[in-house]
Each structure stands twice: as structure tokens, then as C-alpha cells.
Design an enzyme around this catalytic site. Structure first.
Site, short mmCIF file in Angstrom:
data_model
loop_
_atom_site.label_atom_id
_atom_site.label_comp_id
_atom_site.label_asym_id
_atom_site.label_seq_id
_atom_site.Cartn_x
_atom_site.Cartn_y
_atom_site.Cartn_z
N ASN A 88 -46.20 14.84 25.29
CA ASN A 88 -46.66 16.16 24.87
C ASN A 88 -45.74 16.74 23.79
OD1 ASN A 88 -48.59 18.26 25.13
ND2 ASN A 88 -47.12 19.50 26.30
N TYR B 161 -50.36 21.87 40.11
CA TYR B 161 -49.17 22.05 39.26
C TYR B 161 -48.09 22.83 40.02
CZ TYR B 161 -46.06 24.27 35.89
OH TYR B 161 -44.94 24.75 35.25
N ASN C 253 -40.97 10.88 26.97
CA ASN C 253 -41.98 9.86 26.64
C ASN C 253 -42.86 10.30 25.47
OD1 ASN C 253 -43.72 11.74 27.72
ND2 ASN C 253 -44.27 10.55 29.54
N LEU C 254 -42.59 11.48 24.92
CA LEU C 254 -43.34 12.05 23.80
C LEU C 254 -44.83 12.18 24.12
CD1 LEU C 254 -41.58 10.41 20.69
CD2 LEU C 254 -41.03 12.55 21.85
N GLY D 85 -57.90 32.38 39.16
CA GLY D 85 -56.53 32.07 39.55
C GLY D 85 -55.50 33.03 39.00
N LYS E 23 -47.64 20.49 32.58
CA LYS E 23 -47.60 21.91 32.93
C LYS E 23 -48.94 22.64 32.81
CE LYS E 23 -46.46 23.30 28.26
NZ LYS E 23 -45.77 24.20 27.36
N ASP F 19 -40.52 6.84 29.87
CA ASP F 19 -41.08 7.68 30.92
C ASP F 19 -40.07 7.73 32.07
OD1 ASP F 19 -44.22 8.54 31.76
OD2 ASP F 19 -42.77 8.33 33.39
N SER G 261 -40.87 27.46 38.22
CA SER G 261 -41.77 28.43 37.62
C SER G 261 -42.03 29.58 38.59
CB SER G 261 -43.10 27.73 37.31
OG SER G 261 -44.10 28.67 37.01
N LYS H 179 -44.08 21.86 41.61
CA LYS H 179 -42.83 22.61 41.45
C LYS H 179 -42.22 22.92 42.82
CE LYS H 179 -42.74 22.76 37.03
NZ LYS H 179 -41.80 21.87 36.34
N GLY I 288 -39.72 18.73 24.11
CA GLY I 288 -40.76 19.74 24.32
C GLY I 288 -40.35 21.13 23.86
P1 NAD Z 1 -43.52 20.71 27.09
O1 NAD Z 1 -44.74 19.96 27.47
O2 NAD Z 1 -43.43 21.25 25.71
O3 NAD Z 1 -42.23 19.81 27.36
C1 NAD Z 1 -42.16 18.86 28.40
C2 NAD Z 1 -41.66 17.55 27.79
O4 NAD Z 1 -41.53 16.59 28.85
C3 NAD Z 1 -42.60 16.97 26.74
O5 NAD Z 1 -41.86 16.64 25.57
C4 NAD Z 1 -43.18 15.73 27.41
O6 NAD Z 1 -43.46 14.71 26.47
C5 NAD Z 1 -42.08 15.34 28.37
N1 NAD Z 1 -42.51 14.62 29.58
C6 NAD Z 1 -43.46 14.99 30.48
N2 NAD Z 1 -43.56 14.09 31.46
C7 NAD Z 1 -42.64 13.11 31.20
C8 NAD Z 1 -42.25 11.92 31.87
N3 NAD Z 1 -42.85 11.51 32.99
N4 NAD Z 1 -41.26 11.17 31.32
C9 NAD Z 1 -40.66 11.55 30.17
N5 NAD Z 1 -40.99 12.68 29.50
C10 NAD Z 1 -41.96 13.45 30.01
O7 NAD Z 1 -43.34 21.90 28.18
P2 NAD Z 1 -42.32 23.12 28.18
O8 NAD Z 1 -43.11 24.36 28.00
O9 NAD Z 1 -41.17 22.85 27.30
O10 NAD Z 1 -41.88 23.09 29.72
C11 NAD Z 1 -40.73 22.42 30.16
C12 NAD Z 1 -40.64 22.52 31.67
O11 NAD Z 1 -40.64 23.90 32.04
C13 NAD Z 1 -41.81 21.88 32.42
O12 NAD Z 1 -41.31 21.24 33.56
C14 NAD Z 1 -42.68 23.05 32.78
O13 NAD Z 1 -43.44 22.80 33.93
C15 NAD Z 1 -41.64 24.13 33.03
N6 NAD Z 1 -42.19 25.50 32.85
C16 NAD Z 1 -42.78 25.84 31.67
C17 NAD Z 1 -43.34 27.11 31.53
C18 NAD Z 1 -44.03 27.52 30.25
O14 NAD Z 1 -44.76 28.51 30.26
N7 NAD Z 1 -43.83 26.84 29.12
C19 NAD Z 1 -43.26 28.03 32.58
C20 NAD Z 1 -42.62 27.66 33.76
C21 NAD Z 1 -42.09 26.37 33.88
N1 UFG Z 2 -54.64 35.85 28.60
C1 UFG Z 2 -55.72 36.37 27.91
N2 UFG Z 2 -56.28 35.59 26.95
C2 UFG Z 2 -55.85 34.33 26.64
C3 UFG Z 2 -54.75 33.82 27.35
C4 UFG Z 2 -54.18 34.60 28.34
O1 UFG Z 2 -56.14 37.51 28.15
O2 UFG Z 2 -56.43 33.69 25.77
C5 UFG Z 2 -53.99 36.70 29.62
C6 UFG Z 2 -54.00 36.11 31.02
O3 UFG Z 2 -55.19 36.47 31.68
C7 UFG Z 2 -52.75 36.74 31.63
C8 UFG Z 2 -51.78 36.83 30.43
O4 UFG Z 2 -52.61 36.79 29.27
O5 UFG Z 2 -53.02 38.04 32.07
C9 UFG Z 2 -50.79 35.69 30.38
O6 UFG Z 2 -51.48 34.45 30.43
P1 UFG Z 2 -50.75 33.05 30.15
O7 UFG Z 2 -51.78 31.99 30.27
O8 UFG Z 2 -49.99 33.13 28.87
O9 UFG Z 2 -49.68 32.97 31.30
P2 UFG Z 2 -49.87 32.91 32.89
O10 UFG Z 2 -49.02 33.98 33.45
O11 UFG Z 2 -51.29 32.90 33.27
O12 UFG Z 2 -49.35 31.44 33.20
C10 UFG Z 2 -47.98 31.13 33.13
C11 UFG Z 2 -47.77 29.64 32.84
C12 UFG Z 2 -48.30 28.82 33.98
C13 UFG Z 2 -47.76 29.29 35.28
C14 UFG Z 2 -48.03 30.76 35.45
C15 UFG Z 2 -47.47 31.36 36.71
O13 UFG Z 2 -48.40 29.28 31.65
O14 UFG Z 2 -47.89 27.47 33.80
O15 UFG Z 2 -47.44 31.47 34.35
O16 UFG Z 2 -46.06 31.31 36.64
F1 UFG Z 2 -48.32 28.61 36.31
#
Ligand code: NAD
Ligand code: UFG
Length: 354
Positions: free
Chosen positions: A38, A151, A35-36, A307, A87, A61, A127, A155, A13
Site C-alpha cells: 500500500n 479491522y 512489502n509496498l 458503522g 487498515k 512481507d 486505533s 487491533k 506508508g
Molecule cells: P499505510 O497503509 O499508509 O501504511 C502501512 C504500510 O504497511 C504500507 O506501506 C504497507 O505496504 C505496509 N504493510 C502492510 N502489511 C504489510 C505486511 N504484511 N508486511 C510488510 N508490510 C506491510 O497506513 P498508515 O495510515 O500509515 O497506518 C499505519 C498503521 O497505523 C496501520 O497499522 C494502521 O492500522 C494504523 N492506524 C492508522 C490510522 C489512520 O487513520 N491512518 C488510524 C489508526 C491506526
Molecule cells: N466523512 C464524510 N464524508 C467523507 C468521509 C468521511 O462526511 O467522504 C465523515 C465521517 O462520516 C466521519 C468523519 O467524516 O464523521 C471522519 O471520517 P473518516 O473516515 O475520516 O474517519 P473515521 O473516524 O470514520 O475512521 C477512522 C479511521 C478508521 C478507524 C476509525 C475509528 O479511518 O480506520 O477512525 O478509530 F477505524
């Protein structure tokens, strides 16, 4: 510091691939399970090209208990970085059971397999969402935890399971890494964030406007109690975030002379905020991106998104004090690397590249 065998769940990911690059560059041995669902094989192929290093990959998985147990028995990890999870907040509201099953049951399956092994070092992707609408800013790790959607609850539940585990067995060292808003890409432009469909998050939406794939950025809310009325977040470069995982893995090692046999007394379970400590508004981010890319980002005022909170940014002091880590990269690097990735890969990873 030494070298470890590290199991990386969800390593294909967005954050996983960037962390894998740093893990391999630091000389560690890695094995990915994903598991690919996403992500695409091309992402892992590009990590191999970038690092010129091999690593194992199991397509499975996490809830496949037999596959996970066999992998743990064969690879004998000395530390685990657990990214695998779903996520998307909106999706979790529509399908809570799917989210609890994937994120919580998946983690339990992994922990059961580890219990049968010597590995007691664990780094978990949590998160800032666990803080909900903040009582005060900047948010430190003692801020009360509350969640607004399934979600976030997955966490929180995994954090609590890991806390109980460390209390029951003091040989565990568990780092709960609470990410703020990860953005950006590897400076090579070869790996980056590749969301499916219409991006939910700000930065991928901006980069798709810049390539012409989307007409304009909807600014969700212009009447917040913030300096310019738009939402404020703590954006952190994914390369900084990746390096924080290395620092957290090092922290889990109490004694480098006995890495394989376990540490006896571990560090317990501790949470760390990963952010820059600096808040940036939607308008500031759009402007910073325009400056770096030379592309115009047309803006459309839109209602607040359900939210969303007005402001959210970290006090990252604990990570500096205890992990020796701090974010080094700023908005310009976040925007430049995101643009480099998106302009070179306007449709994301190719389907068939291996
Ligand atoms: P992502 O979706 O790009 O990566 C997650 C990977 O996990 C994917 O490759 C997916 O195929 C794999 N996966 C999911 N469920 C699975 C399962 N049951 N078995 C095997 N593989 C599985 O997401 P990311 O942005 O790289 O996020 C990674 C982690 O960080 C996640 O747990 C996410 O909740 C957490 N996180 C992400 C953010 C963000 O904004 N990107 C913020 C806070 C926390
Ligand atoms: N925003 C816009 N336009 C868009 C997308 C986002 O104005 O098209 C704004 C949102 O309203 C927010 C800011 O940009 O003010 C950031 O938004 P994101 O969706 O990029 O990020 P969030 O902070 O809303 O969400 C992130 C993660 C969630 C997590 C959350 C709280 O993506 O998974 O932080 O930690 F739950």
C-alpha cells in the site's frame, strides 16, 4: 536520551514515512521493512532527500518468517515501531481472513523473530477504533474496548497478544498507541497520504475535491446529536503523531546505559491515546480547509455511513503525564499541510520515481 537502532515496519506508508523523518532527525539509525502493498518506493526516496540521511530497506512481507528473522539477526534492533498492517474497515468486512492473516499473523511472525533477539522494546499502531461507540467523552484509556469490524478486531487481538507477552516476560516494554484521526502532511509537501482509489477518509476526500478530481464532498449524516448535526472526530496532525512515536520509544528505554543488552525489568504493556482532545465536525473541517486553501468545497448531504459513531475524541492526558508528549498543531496546520502535499502531488506519488 540516546540513539537507538530502530526497526520500522510499514515505514513506507503514510504514518511510517512521517515518523521515519522524525526518527532520523533525532539521530536514530533506522531500517524499514515493508512489502509496498500500500505504498511506493518514491515515498522512501523522498524521506532520504528530506532528511539527508540513509537508512536500510527490506522489501518483504512480515509473514515471511525467514526474511524477518534474517533482518532482525542482521540489524539487531534495539526498538521496533510496528506500523505494518491493512487498515480499510470495509475491506476487512469483505475479507476477514486476509485481515487476520496480515495484521495478526504478521505481528506474530515479527514477535517470534524478536524473541530470538535481545530487543524487548515495542511500539504498536493501535486505533481509537478499539473503543467502538463511546460510553463517555472524552475517551480515556480505561474506557471499555469493543469493536465493530474485523479491522478493529485485529487491533484488539494484537493489543491482547502484546499484553500477554509482557505478563509472561517482564523484560518487555510495549506501548500501544491508540491513534484518533491522523491527517495532514510534512510541511515540505514532499510526503503525505496517498490513498488508492476513492478515499474513505474525510481529509483526503476534501483535498481531492479541492484539486477538482472529485466534484463535491458527501457529508455522511447531518442529523447526529452533535452541535451542527455532522460527525465529530479528534483530528491529529501526522507530524504530532510522528513525534509521539519518538516519545514512546524513549519511554520504552528504562536505562539508557544498557540499551543494547536489554533492560532487565521493562515497563510492561501500556496504552496511550494520541489525539488533541478537541472534537471537530465535518462542516468545521470543510470550512477550515476552504479558509486555508482558498478553494471552495461543495457539500452534498448524504445518509449516515454504516458503522460511524456521532462523536469520538480523546482524553490525551496520560500521554502528557507519562510520555511528556502533547499535540501542538491545530486545524489550520492540518489543512495547510494536506493542501500543500495534494496540490503539489495531485496524483500522489509517481509510479517510477526512485
Ligand atoms: P499505510 O497503509 O499508509 O501504511 C502501512 C504500510 O504497511 C504500507 O506501506 C504497507 O505496504 C505496509 N504493510 C502492510 N502489511 C504489510 C505486511 N504484511 N508486511 C510488510 N508490510 C506491510 O497506513 P498508515 O495510515 O500509515 O497506518 C499505519 C498503521 O497505523 C496501520 O497499522 C494502521 O492500522 C494504523 N492506524 C492508522 C490510522 C489512520 O487513520 N491512518 C488510524 C489508526 C491506526
Ligand atoms: N466523512 C464524510 N464524508 C467523507 C468521509 C468521511 O462526511 O467522504 C465523515 C465521517 O462520516 C466521519 C468523519 O467524516 O464523521 C471522519 O471520517 P473518516 O473516515 O475520516 O474517519 P473515521 O473516524 O470514520 O475512521 C477512522 C479511521 C478508521 C478507524 C476509525 C475509528 O479511518 O480506520 O477512525 O478509530 F477505524
Amino acid at each position: 536520551m540516546g540513539v537507538l537502532r530502530i526497526l520500522v515496519t510499514g515505514g513506507a506508508g503514510y504514518i511510517g514515512t512521517h515518523t521515519l523523518v522524525e526518527v532520523l532527525a533525532a539521530g536514530h539509525e533506522a531500517h524499514v521493512i515493508d512489502n509496498l502493498g500500500n505504498s511506493r518506493p518514491a515515498a522512501l526516496a523522498r524521506v532520504r532527500q528530506l532528511t539527508n540521511r540513509g537508512f536500510g530497506f527490506t522489501r518483504a512481507d512480515l509473514r515471511d518468517q525467514e526474511a524477518v528473522a534474517a533482518l532482525v539477526a542482521g540489524f539487531r534492533p534495539e526498538a521496533v515501531i510496528h506500523f505494518a498492517g491493512l487498515k480499510a474497515v470495509g475491506e476487512s468486512v469483505a475479507d476477514p481472513l486476509g485481515y487476520f492473516d496480515n495484521n495478526v499473523a504478521g505481528t506474530l511472525s515479527l514477535l517470534r523473530a524478536l524473541r530470538e533477539s535481545a530487543c524487548r522494546r515495542f511500539v504498536f499502531s493501535s486505533s481509537a477504533t478499539v473503543y467502538g461507540d463511546p460510553d463517555y467523552l472524552p475517551i480515556d484509556e480505561d474506557h471499555p474496548r469493543r469493536v465493530a469490524n474485523p479491522y478493529g478486531r485485529t487491533k484488539l487481538q494484537v493489543e491482547e497478544i502484546l499484553g500477554d507477552l509482557a505478563r509472561a516476560d517482564p523484560s518487555w516494554s510495549i506501548a500501544l498507541l491508540r491513534y484518533f484521526n491522523p491527517v495532514g502532511a510534512h510541511p515540505s509537501g514532499r510526503i503525505g497520504e496517498d490513498p488508492v482509489g476513492i478515499p474513505n477518509n474525510l481529509m483526503p476526500f476534501i483535498t481531492q475535491v479541492a484539486t477538482g478530481r472529485r466534484a463535491a464532498l458527501n457529508v455522511f449524516g447531518t442529523d447526529y446529536d452533535t452541535p451542527d448535526g455532522t460527525g465529530v472526530r479528534d483530528y491529529i496532525h501526522v507530524t504530532d503523531l510522528a513525534r509521539a512515536h519518538l516519545a514512546a520509544v524513549d519511554w520504552t528505554v528504562v536505562d539508557w546505559t544498557v540499551v543494547d543488552g536489554g533492560d532487565g525489568a521493562g515497563r510492561g504493556c501500556a496504552a496511550f491515546n494520541l489525539g488533541t482532545g478537541r472534537g471537530t465536525s465535518v462542516l468545521e473541517m470543510a470550512r477550515a480547509f476552504e479558509e486555508v486553501s482558498g478553494r471552495e468545497i461543495p457539500l452534498v448531504r448524504a445518509p449516515r455511513r454504516r458503522g460511524d459513531v456521532a462523536s469520538c475524541y480523546a482524553d490525551p492526558g496520560k500521554a502528557l503525564r507519562e510520555l511528556g508528549w502533547r499535540a501542538e498543531l491545530g486545524l489550520a496546520e492540518m489543512c495547510a499541510s494536506s493542501w500543500h502535499w495534494q496540490s503539489g502531488n495531485p496524483e500522489g506519488y509517481p509510479e517510477d520515481e526512485l
